[in-house]
Motif scaffolding. Sequence first.
Motif, PDB file in Angstrom:
ATOM      1  N   LEU A 173      -9.962  58.341  45.715  1.00 58.73           N
ATOM      2  CA  LEU A 173      -9.626  58.173  47.058  1.00 58.73           C
ATOM      3  C   LEU A 173      -9.926  56.610  47.494  1.00 58.73           C
ATOM      4  N   GLN A 194     -15.162  59.799  56.742  1.00 59.80           N
ATOM      5  CA  GLN A 194     -16.050  59.306  55.422  1.00 59.80           C
ATOM      6  C   GLN A 194     -15.575  57.789  55.637  1.00 59.80           C
ATOM      7  N   VAL A 195     -14.316  57.361  55.306  1.00 60.81           N
ATOM      8  CA  VAL A 195     -13.925  56.241  55.193  1.00 60.81           C
ATOM      9  C   VAL A 195     -14.609  55.147  56.319  1.00 60.81           C
ATOM     10  N   HIS A 235      -3.431  53.738  53.911  1.00 65.41           N
ATOM     11  CA  HIS A 235      -3.753  55.144  53.014  1.00 65.41           C
ATOM     12  C   HIS A 235      -3.000  56.302  53.758  1.00 65.41           C
ATOM     13  N   HIS A 293     -12.446  63.070  42.922  1.00 64.04           N
ATOM     14  CA  HIS A 293     -11.496  62.972  44.003  1.00 64.04           C
ATOM     15  C   HIS A 293     -12.019  61.725  44.818  1.00 64.04           C
ATOM     16  N   GLN A 294     -13.206  61.590  45.191  1.00 65.62           N
ATOM     17  CA  GLN A 294     -13.811  60.298  45.893  1.00 65.62           C
ATOM     18  C   GLN A 294     -13.604  59.044  45.317  1.00 65.62           C
ATOM     19  N   MET A 303     -21.791  63.972  49.598  1.00 65.39           N
ATOM     20  CA  MET A 303     -20.757  62.732  49.246  1.00 65.39           C
ATOM     21  C   MET A 303     -21.048  62.862  47.579  1.00 65.39           C
ATOM     22  N   ASP A 329     -12.443  63.268  54.763  1.00 62.63           N
ATOM     23  CA  ASP A 329     -12.372  61.968  53.890  1.00 62.63           C
ATOM     24  C   ASP A 329     -12.048  60.819  54.710  1.00 62.63           C
TER      25      ASP A 329
END
Lengths: 226, 226
Positions: free
Chosen positions: B214, A178-179, A222, B210-211, B202, A175
């Motif tokens: 996030l 990905q960010v 975060h 969840h995404q 994704m 995650d």
Amino acid sequence: MTARRPESEPPTDAAAARPVERTRDADRTRAEILAVATAEFADRGYAGARVNEIAEKLSTTKRMIYYYFGGKEQLYVAVLEQAYGRIRALEQQVDVEHLEPVAAIRELAGLTFDHHEAHPEFIRLVSIENIHRAEHLAGSPALAGLAAPAVDVLAAILQRGRAEGVFRDDVDALDVHQVISAFCVFRTANRHTFRVIFDRDMLDPATRDHQRRLLGDLVVAHLTTR
Amino acid sequence: MTARRPESEPPTDAAAARPVERTRDADRTRAEILAVATAEFADRGYAGARVNEIAEKLSTTKRMIYYYFGGKEQLYVAVLEQAYGRIRALEQQVDVEHLEPVAAIRELAGLTFDHHEAHPEFIRLVSIENIHRAEHLAGSPALAGLAAPAVDVLAAILQRGRAEGVFRDDVDALDVHQVISAFCVFRTANRHTFRVIFDRDMLDPATRDHQRRLLGDLVVAHLTTR
DNA sequence: CCTCTTATGTACCAAGTGGTGAGTTGTGGA
DNA sequence: TCCACAACTCACCACTTGGTACATAAGAGG
């Protein structure tokens, strides 16, 4: 085989060909084709790139493209593989083990930031490949273990951060990756439409440091917020 | 036989779909061309799309493309303008004034998230246009005031949050918009290469919530951390 | 009913597209 | 020295591409 130059693959060998020294050299010709093709595909996309155009920018002829690569599509795949290969090589040089978790995350994010900024043509190739739904990439074996380095390093940092009690314990490494990727890729990939619509050049050197810090702040906030 | 099929109308059409069956209808023909062209350009890119291919998927002929739009490039620009126009229309419907700042930010980010997920073909067009360095978009007058809605709403929320003391006072609205866009666009635009490299889809519905959370967490954490 | 404009269909083309057949030359190894 | 093969050149092609000349039909208005 033929004349193998001792030059053991200087990667970023561009079309800087000496006009005088016109000897036969398969490696050099192949590298030149790849370099020109990379620029051309990144510039115009797969369908937009012309084999004839690539050939004209070569110090050799179009026939050599087919001699060495077989066709336009195979050339494109070779370009992709080389590009991803170089990226992997760079990513494996990351060393943030000695830093404390927060600093390590900032460093990793910053390196990713720098790295994407330094290779816009790679980002373009990725965008182009996404337009084609990664169908060329999917059939290529050259990306085994390509994911590992970045995410492993990240996972290790998160692990340490959790052990030290500074990071949340419910955050997934992928995650976070990905960010970070999203932020870095977006800056380069969507630079032009963003500039037209919002009148901001995300790659303006004047705001570079600010953007770099923004990414670090974002991720650290975060990870440390409960 | 001139009977038109009672149009299997692709999603949002521009021309009012009258139940009356007309043999000649400029608006409808135009709209059909635009719809088919949008799908085709989004699917294959500008250079990859074929005028002949678009024509074959039409209930009219290729000649009409040139009659109504002039050429491939003008058709592409028309597609872009229509796509951006629809996006603007949707963005202006956002209403988060009644929510408290943190909830409002979450809502805005969530709406952006939903919105991007619901319009992958728009994201593809944006990616394609970025490959072309937004040169078609730059010459189009149809995007005046396109930036305003999203950023203005965001700025208002930030302002309220600052006034209430829950948000930092050094965060730029456009920065926040950039972060939200980056996350949402990346999910769709880079879906395919990300899946191949990191083995994660994704857009997998199973991880959607969840995404979405996030993204909210990310932005709120950044805005509330000092 | 006739006519004039708008909308549409048919057939075609020149330029470019990726790709190749076939011959030529340099070079390392015997 | 000479030869076999890799490296290379050049002319060429079948097919696709975006684009168009021209004929024609459908309505609106008189």
